[in-house]
Design an enzyme around this catalytic site. Structure first.
Site: not given
Ligand code: ZN
Length: 229
Positions: A10, A24, A79, A146
């Site tokens: 992002h 994030e 992420h 993640e």
């Molecule tokens: Zn993400």
């Protein structure tokens, strides 16, 4: 010279998941910065790039293109999860991956999970596969991590800077292990002799050798063993 590409998930007008006062895009930036710092401090034989230095907006294709055009040897996309779950998971492309990619996922997954578990009872959600663009479009071994959930109790870990640092450094160690990067020699001040501690003291550095020799003479007169490096 191995090429390491680290993707900060992002950025810019896309904050990624947002909850509990966390964004994030900020967390992925921090984790990757800790990773690049750790790599630079501990290993040699590589160069590294990140997808964004600051808070720029990038498409998924741009991230993959950057790594492909540069000829990266490894790609890791960082992420933070969302959806009120808990725990850590990693992804590789679900459309056929090399054994190298699987090896990268294994080493990263193990390093990061172990680092996280220094802080608490972190759930292992497993090594997964998915059709994610950055994994599909990249030509080198590529893994997406993640790192816990931003919108659950996991947020307490994500708010802890020491945790974020440990996660970043674990990414670095995983990549270094995968590539077999040599570790930097430890500076002499950290060396120990076999029969106890040995402390070395550096007393000066000079651009003119004569000045170094003058100080060395002075130290020798006072009985200190002296070398000029
Ligand atoms: Zn993400």
């Amino acid at each position: 010279m191995k090429k390491i590409f680290l993707d900060k998930g992002h950025g810019g007008n896309d904050p990624g998941a947002v909850a509990n006062g966390l964004q994030e895009k900020v967390l992925t930036h921090k984790i990757v910065e800790y990773a690049t710092d750790y790599l630079a401090a501990h290993y040699e034989g590589f160069t590294q790039r990140v997808s964004r230095e600051g808070d720029q907006s990038l498409t998924l294709d741009q991230r993959a293109d950057m790594a492909n055009k540069w000829g990266a040897d490894v790609f890791v996309s960082v992420h933070i999860n969302a959806g009120k779950g808990t725990g850590f998971e990693t992804y590789v492309y679900n459309g056929g991956v090399s054994s190298q990619t699987v090896a990268l996922q294994n080493v990263l997954h193990g390093e990061i999970l172990a680092a996280m578990r220094q802080f608490g009872n972190i759930t292992d959600r497993g090594k997964k596969r998915a059709n994610y663009a950055v994994l599909r479009e990249t030509k080198m071994p590529a893994v997406l991590t993640e790192n816990l959930f931003i919108d659950s109790n996991d947020a307490k870990y994500l708010k802890n800077e020491a945790f974020i640092k440990a996660v970043g450094e674990a990414h670095a160690r995983g990549v270094a292990k995968f590539l077999g990067l040599p570790q930097k020699a430890k500076p002499q001040s950290q060396q120990k002799s076999t029969d106890g501690k040995l402390y070395r003291v550096q007393v000066g550095s000079f651009s003119d050798r004569k000045n170094a020799e003058r100080l060395a003479e002075e130290l020798k007169k006072k009985g200190y063993p002296t070398i000029i490096v």
